[in-house]
Motif scaffolding. Sequence first.
Motif, PDB file in Angstrom:
ATOM      1  N   MET A 600       3.628   7.746   0.738  1.00  0.00           N
ATOM      2  CA  MET A 600       4.550   8.101   1.816  1.00  0.00           C
ATOM      3  C   MET A 600       5.260   6.857   2.361  1.00  0.00           C
ATOM      4  SD  MET A 600       2.073  10.876   3.682  1.00  0.00           S
ATOM      5  CE  MET A 600       3.196  11.282   5.002  1.00  0.00           C
ATOM      6  N   LEU A 601       4.523   5.738   2.428  1.00  0.00           N
ATOM      7  CA  LEU A 601       5.148   4.501   2.901  1.00  0.00           C
ATOM      8  C   LEU A 601       6.219   4.021   1.931  1.00  0.00           C
ATOM      9  CD1 LEU A 601       1.988   2.614   4.211  1.00  0.00           C
ATOM     10  CD2 LEU A 601       3.910   3.426   5.598  1.00  0.00           C
ATOM     11  N   THR A 602       5.989   4.217   0.637  1.00  0.00           N
ATOM     12  CA  THR A 602       6.999   3.856  -0.365  1.00  0.00           C
ATOM     13  C   THR A 602       8.283   4.635  -0.132  1.00  0.00           C
ATOM     14  OG1 THR A 602       5.289   3.372  -2.003  1.00  0.00           O
ATOM     15  CG2 THR A 602       7.502   3.785  -2.843  1.00  0.00           C
ATOM     16  N   MET A 603       8.140   5.938   0.084  1.00  0.00           N
ATOM     17  CA  MET A 603       9.319   6.784   0.296  1.00  0.00           C
ATOM     18  C   MET A 603      10.015   6.426   1.607  1.00  0.00           C
ATOM     19  SD  MET A 603       9.277   8.502  -2.451  1.00  0.00           S
ATOM     20  CE  MET A 603      10.615   9.623  -2.076  1.00  0.00           C
ATOM     21  N   GLU A 604       9.219   6.201   2.659  1.00  0.00           N
ATOM     22  CA  GLU A 604       9.789   5.901   3.977  1.00  0.00           C
ATOM     23  C   GLU A 604      10.553   4.572   3.957  1.00  0.00           C
ATOM     24  OE1 GLU A 604      10.389   6.740   8.111  1.00  0.00           O
ATOM     25  OE2 GLU A 604       9.602   7.976   6.466  1.00  0.00           O
ATOM     26  N   TYR A 605       9.969   3.563   3.329  1.00  0.00           N
ATOM     27  CA  TYR A 605      10.642   2.260   3.248  1.00  0.00           C
ATOM     28  C   TYR A 605      11.944   2.379   2.456  1.00  0.00           C
ATOM     29  CZ  TYR A 605      11.301  -2.772   2.592  1.00  0.00           C
ATOM     30  OH  TYR A 605      11.815  -4.044   2.597  1.00  0.00           O
ATOM     31  N   SER A 606      11.894   3.120   1.349  1.00  0.00           N
ATOM     32  CA  SER A 606      13.085   3.274   0.510  1.00  0.00           C
ATOM     33  C   SER A 606      14.203   3.986   1.252  1.00  0.00           C
ATOM     34  CB  SER A 606      12.728   4.043  -0.773  1.00  0.00           C
ATOM     35  OG  SER A 606      11.779   3.332  -1.549  1.00  0.00           O
ATOM     36  N   GLN A 607      13.850   4.931   2.101  1.00  0.00           N
ATOM     37  CA  GLN A 607      14.866   5.654   2.868  1.00  0.00           C
ATOM     38  C   GLN A 607      15.453   4.793   3.986  1.00  0.00           C
ATOM     39  OE1 GLN A 607      12.926   9.254   4.165  1.00  0.00           O
ATOM     40  NE2 GLN A 607      12.699  10.049   2.075  1.00  0.00           N
ATOM     41  N   ARG A 608      14.607   3.960   4.593  1.00  0.00           N
ATOM     42  CA  ARG A 608      15.083   3.143   5.721  1.00  0.00           C
ATOM     43  C   ARG A 608      15.868   1.916   5.266  1.00  0.00           C
ATOM     44  NH1 ARG A 608      10.646   2.526  10.578  1.00  0.00           N
ATOM     45  NH2 ARG A 608       9.835   4.673  10.600  1.00  0.00           N
ATOM     46  N   PHE A 609      15.441   1.318   4.156  1.00  0.00           N
ATOM     47  CA  PHE A 609      16.036   0.038   3.766  1.00  0.00           C
ATOM     48  C   PHE A 609      16.623   0.114   2.354  1.00  0.00           C
ATOM     49  CE2 PHE A 609      12.431  -0.801   6.671  1.00  0.00           C
ATOM     50  CZ  PHE A 609      13.150  -1.260   7.771  1.00  0.00           C
ATOM     51  N   HIS A 610      15.827  -0.225   1.368  1.00  0.00           N
ATOM     52  CA  HIS A 610      16.294  -0.160  -0.013  1.00  0.00           C
ATOM     53  C   HIS A 610      15.107   0.236  -0.882  1.00  0.00           C
ATOM     54  CE1 HIS A 610      14.150  -3.945  -0.707  1.00  0.00           C
ATOM     55  NE2 HIS A 610      14.703  -4.399   0.397  1.00  0.00           N
ATOM     56  N   ASP A 611      15.391   0.615  -2.126  1.00  0.00           N
ATOM     57  CA  ASP A 611      14.333   1.099  -3.002  1.00  0.00           C
ATOM     58  C   ASP A 611      13.216   0.069  -3.187  1.00  0.00           C
ATOM     59  OD1 ASP A 611      15.403   3.541  -3.360  1.00  0.00           O
ATOM     60  OD2 ASP A 611      16.087   3.232  -5.419  1.00  0.00           O
ATOM     61  N   ILE A 612      12.011   0.575  -3.112  1.00  0.00           N
ATOM     62  CA  ILE A 612      10.829  -0.225  -3.401  1.00  0.00           C
ATOM     63  C   ILE A 612       9.929   0.636  -4.277  1.00  0.00           C
ATOM     64  CG2 ILE A 612       9.578   0.555  -1.339  1.00  0.00           C
ATOM     65  CD1 ILE A 612       8.281  -2.190  -1.164  1.00  0.00           C
ATOM     66  N   SER A 613       9.271   0.034  -5.237  1.00  0.00           N
ATOM     67  CA  SER A 613       8.406   0.820  -6.118  1.00  0.00           C
ATOM     68  C   SER A 613       7.036   1.010  -5.477  1.00  0.00           C
ATOM     69  CB  SER A 613       8.249   0.118  -7.464  1.00  0.00           C
ATOM     70  OG  SER A 613       7.446  -1.046  -7.329  1.00  0.00           O
ATOM     71  N   LEU A 614       6.317   2.018  -5.961  1.00  0.00           N
ATOM     72  CA  LEU A 614       4.959   2.257  -5.481  1.00  0.00           C
ATOM     73  C   LEU A 614       4.082   1.036  -5.747  1.00  0.00           C
ATOM     74  CD1 LEU A 614       2.701   4.081  -4.392  1.00  0.00           C
ATOM     75  CD2 LEU A 614       2.457   5.023  -6.706  1.00  0.00           C
ATOM     76  N   TYR A 615       4.263   0.408  -6.891  1.00  0.00           N
ATOM     77  CA  TYR A 615       3.470  -0.764  -7.230  1.00  0.00           C
ATOM     78  C   TYR A 615       3.669  -1.877  -6.198  1.00  0.00           C
ATOM     79  CZ  TYR A 615       1.824  -4.892  -9.772  1.00  0.00           C
ATOM     80  OH  TYR A 615       1.174  -6.046 -10.130  1.00  0.00           O
ATOM     81  N   THR A 616       4.912  -2.143  -5.868  1.00  0.00           N
ATOM     82  CA  THR A 616       5.205  -3.206  -4.902  1.00  0.00           C
ATOM     83  C   THR A 616       4.570  -2.905  -3.553  1.00  0.00           C
ATOM     84  OG1 THR A 616       7.298  -3.625  -6.029  1.00  0.00           O
ATOM     85  CG2 THR A 616       7.053  -4.542  -3.820  1.00  0.00           C
ATOM     86  N   MET A 617       4.670  -1.640  -3.122  1.00  0.00           N
ATOM     87  CA  MET A 617       4.087  -1.254  -1.839  1.00  0.00           C
ATOM     88  C   MET A 617       2.568  -1.357  -1.886  1.00  0.00           C
ATOM     89  SD  MET A 617       4.342  -0.300   1.287  1.00  0.00           S
ATOM     90  CE  MET A 617       6.087   0.131   1.472  1.00  0.00           C
ATOM     91  N   GLU A 618       1.938  -0.865  -2.951  1.00  0.00           N
ATOM     92  CA  GLU A 618       0.475  -0.923  -3.043  1.00  0.00           C
ATOM     93  C   GLU A 618      -0.026  -2.368  -3.047  1.00  0.00           C
ATOM     94  OE1 GLU A 618      -0.660   1.360  -6.475  1.00  0.00           O
ATOM     95  OE2 GLU A 618      -0.896   3.192  -5.292  1.00  0.00           O
ATOM     96  N   CYS A 619       0.688  -3.236  -3.753  1.00  0.00           N
ATOM     97  CA  CYS A 619       0.290  -4.647  -3.774  1.00  0.00           C
ATOM     98  C   CYS A 619       0.400  -5.267  -2.386  1.00  0.00           C
ATOM     99  CB  CYS A 619       1.153  -5.427  -4.766  1.00  0.00           C
ATOM    100  SG  CYS A 619       0.774  -5.085  -6.497  1.00  0.00           S
ATOM    101  N   ALA A 620       1.483  -4.964  -1.679  1.00  0.00           N
ATOM    102  CA  ALA A 620       1.667  -5.503  -0.335  1.00  0.00           C
ATOM    103  C   ALA A 620       0.549  -5.035   0.597  1.00  0.00           C
ATOM    104  CB  ALA A 620       3.025  -5.078   0.218  1.00  0.00           C
TER     105      ALA A 620
END
Length: 665
Positions: A600-620
Motif C-alpha cells: 500500500m505504501l508503494t502505491m501511495e508514494y507512486s500516486q503522491r510523487f513518482h513511480d517507485i517499485s515494491l522492491y525499492t519500498m521494501e528495501c527502504a
Amino acid sequence: MQKKWAFYDDDPKEIRAFAKKLNVSAAVASILWHRGIRERKAADRFLYPEEKQSFYDPFLMKDMELAAARIERAIREKEQIVIYGDYDVDGMTATAVLMRTLKRLGARVSSYIPDRQKEGYGFNEPALRTIAKQGAGILISVDCGISSVEDVEAVRDILDIVITDHHLPGPELPRAIAVVNPHREDCRYPFKDLAGVGVAFKLCQALWQQLRDVDFQEDLEIVALGTIADLVPLLGENRKLVRMGLERMNTTELPGLRALIKVAGLADKTVGAGQVGFLLAPRLNAAGRLDTASKGRDLLLSEDMEAAERIAKELDDENHARQEIEQEILALAEKKLQELRLSGGAEVHSIVLSGEGWHQGVIGLVASRLVERYYLPTIVISEQGETAKGSCRSIQGLHMYEALAACQEKLLGFGGHSQAAGLTIRTEDIPAFRALFDDYVKEHLQEEDYIPSISIDFELSPQELELSLVEELQKLAPYGMGNPHPVFGCRDVRGTGARAIGRDQNHLMFRIDGRDTSIKVISWNRASYAPIVNREPLDIVYVPEINEWQGKRSVECQVEYMGPAKSCQHFPNRDMLAKVYSFLMSIQREKGNIPFDARMLTMEYSQRFHDISLYTMECALTVFEELGLLYGSLLEETFFMPPAPKEKLKLENSRLYRRHNSRNS
C-alpha cells in the motif's frame, strides 16, 4: 521478506539416463535426484512404498523382545498397565494406538498424560509414584522417557517401566525393564526417523506377532496423523506408514477421526498430508497447549459418534482460543521488541523476549512467527516467578542446541536440536543471557546467513505446465519434512485481474495469460498484493496443483513466495531513502501511525510523487527498521516511527544497506 533462490546443480545427461531407467519424466527424475534418491531400488521404494517398501521386523529394535515379554506377562497375569504419553499429537496418537492394541489383546490398560503447565514434558517422580500407588504393575512410555534417568531410578523398586521413545538419548540410558528407541547407538533397526507413534506402532506389531502370530497393520490412519504432525522425514518406513494411513483416513470408520475431519471442514474432501498438518493436527494440539491432552486422546479412542462430535467441537473451540492467545502474546512480544530496540541502540543479531505469565503452550508458535517476520534466531520466554521457560527457533546457519550449550552458564537446563529447542532459566538471568546469546550469534553468523533462501526444483513459466506432468508429480506425494513439495520458479511474471478472494477477502487470485492458455494463480493471505500484481512484474515461486471443477481438471498454481521482479530491483540511494523517510513521517503526523503495509505504501508514494517499485519500498522500510527508525506489526500490518534520534545515524549500521554496498563496491 525477500528471499534468494537456490537451485540444484543438475547434470542433464545423468537425469535423462535416470528417467529412462525409471520410465518417468525428466522432471520426476530430477526431483528424486534432488531428494538424494539416485538408484533404481531406492526410487521404486519411494514411488511405490505400499508394494516395494516392507515393514521392518519390529524385533530388530534393541530391547523389543524384553518389552514384548514383560507386556505379555502383564496381559497374562491381568496386571494393570498404564501408558504414559506426551501432550502433543505424536504423544496422543501413540497413546491411542497402543491402548487400542492392548485392549484387543485382553489387557487391563489405562493411560496418563502429564499437564503441560504443571508437570512439563516427560516423566515426573510424583506422577510415577501415584501411578504405582494406584496399583499399576507396569508402565509403558510413548514419545517420552529417554532422558528420565533419575525419575526411573527413583521408582525402580515399586514400578516396572518400559520406555518407548524416538528422541535422542543422552549419555546415560534410564535403567528400565526395556528401552526401545531406534536412536540408541546399539540399536540395529534400519530406519531411525520414526515418530513416537511409529515406535509405538512397532511395539504393537511385535505384540501381535508374538501373541497371535498376526502381521499387524491396523490403526494406520492414527499413525499417519501423529507422524505428519511430528514433522519427521516422510521417507523410508514413515512414507509407507503415511501413504497407507492417508488412504485409510479418507474412508475411516473411527468416530474420533471422522468427527475431527468434519469439524475441520474436510468432510467429503480428500484429506492429504497438508490437511493433516494444517487443519487436523492443530486442533488436537490445542488440547495439550491450553487444557489437557486427554481430550485429544479420548477423541481418538472414542467409539461413539455423538460423543466424538462433542469432543471435536470442544477441540475446535480451544483451537480458536489458542489462536487468540497466540495473537495476544505476539502483540506483547512485538511491543517488547520495540522497547528493547529503542533502549539498546546497537545492531541486534537475535531476538530474546520474555513476559510474565505468557502461556507456555503458545510461546513456541510465537517464536516461529517472529522468525518468519525478522529472520533472526528467536527465543520467547514465559516468566513464572523466579524461574522461566523458553521456546527457541533458529534459522539456517545457526545450530540452536550448540548455541544454548555455549550459553549454559546462564541456564538451568536446555534441550532440543538444530532448529528448535527449549530452555529453563532464572528470570533474573534473562538480560545477561540475552546479551550472551546475541554475542554468540554475531560471532557464528555471516552477513549472508541473514538472507532466507528457498530451494527451487525448476525455473518454468506456469503457462508451460502440462496437465500430464502435474498428474505425474502426484506420485511423489505425500509431501512433508524430508520430501518437500516440488517447487517451481518464474521470473518477471505479469499477472492480470488480480483481486482479493475468500470469506474475509484476505487471499489473492490472479491469472497468467499465455498464447493459448490462461493459468489461475492462488496466493493465501496475500490480498494486499493485488494492486502490485496489476502494476508491475513479480518473481514467483509456486507449487503446481490440479483443480477439479464440474468434472473438468485443469492446472492451477499456489504461490509459495512472491516478490519484486529481479528486473525491477533498484536499491534506494541516500536521496531516495531521505524522500521515503519524509513521506513516512508525513503519514505519521497525519494519522498518528502508518496504517499501511509495504504494498500500500508503494502505491501511495507512486500516486503522491513518482513511480517507485515494491522492491525499492521494501528495501527502504527494512533499512529504517534495522536503524530503529521504524517498527512494524505482524498482526495489523501497521508501522509507526518513534521520535527522531538526537544523534545522526549512519546508514552503514543497517545490515541490508551494508550488504548492498559490499556487493556493489
